[in-house]
Design an enzyme around this catalytic site. Structure first.
Site, short mmCIF file in Angstrom:
data_model
loop_
_atom_site.label_atom_id
_atom_site.label_comp_id
_atom_site.label_asym_id
_atom_site.label_seq_id
_atom_site.Cartn_x
_atom_site.Cartn_y
_atom_site.Cartn_z
N ASP A 7 0.81 14.91 0.02
CA ASP A 7 -0.31 13.75 -0.10
C ASP A 7 -1.03 13.91 1.28
OD1 ASP A 7 -1.74 11.67 -0.99
OD2 ASP A 7 -0.44 10.28 0.00
N GLU A 66 -2.56 16.83 -3.44
CA GLU A 66 -3.59 16.00 -4.28
C GLU A 66 -5.01 16.18 -3.65
OE1 GLU A 66 -2.90 11.84 -5.80
OE2 GLU A 66 -3.46 11.54 -3.75
N ASP A 139 2.95 7.30 1.09
CA ASP A 139 2.65 8.61 0.92
C ASP A 139 3.59 9.46 0.51
OD1 ASP A 139 0.03 8.09 2.20
OD2 ASP A 139 1.13 7.70 4.14
#
Length: 155
Positions: A7, A66, A139
């Site tokens: 992330d 992501e 996160d």
């Protein structure tokens, strides 16, 4: 099979590692890499060094990250593109295939709804990975969700 999920962030960067054995998924490791340096390139050097350590410490088979969503803040998008570049470079350096997923795809994989809220994703992650007792940073859980999404998409 061991999957690492990322992330990306320029201040806090999430890492999550899962293993798939048969039809079961197991938590291996997660962390938030804090990028506290003032100079952006020093942050990216710190990120590269930590990712290199992680890739060397775990037998990673695949990686997933992501994607960012297209926003109006071009400067922030540019910074995150550079962060993703560091991840791509580290993945190439360690000969690990890197796949990208949109936030919508990740939410859909975990909850069945592409518009799920973060608490719903976190709750489902805890159930699916039997991690109800473990407290994860935002996160970290996002990175684990990306890894989980990728595991579901593998044939």
């Amino acid at each position: 099979m061991i999957i690492i999920g990322f992330d990306p962030g320029s201040i806090s960067f999430g890492v999550g590692i899962l293993e798939k054995k048969g039809n079961k998924f197991f938590y291996i490791h997660s962390e938030e890499i804090k990028l506290k340096e003032k100079d952006f390139y020093a942050k990216m050097e710190h990120l590269w060094e930590r990712l290199d350590e992680i890739f060397k410490s775990f037998s990673i088979d695949r990686a997933a990250i992501e994607e960012g969503f297209l926003g109006k803040n071009v400067k922030a998008m540019n910074l995150l593109a550079k962060v993703r570049g560091v991840v791509l470079g580290a993945s190439i350096h360690h000969r690990i295939d890197l796949k990208s997923y949109s936030p919508r795809e990740v939410k859909l994989a975990l909850t069945g709804s592409g518009s799920a809220l973060k608490p719903q994703v976190n709750r489902m992650l805890g159930v699916l990975l039997d991690m109800k007792e473990k407290k994860l940073g935002s996160d970290e859980s996002d990175a684990l969700a990306v890894a989980y999404c990728h595991l579901l998409h593998l044939k």
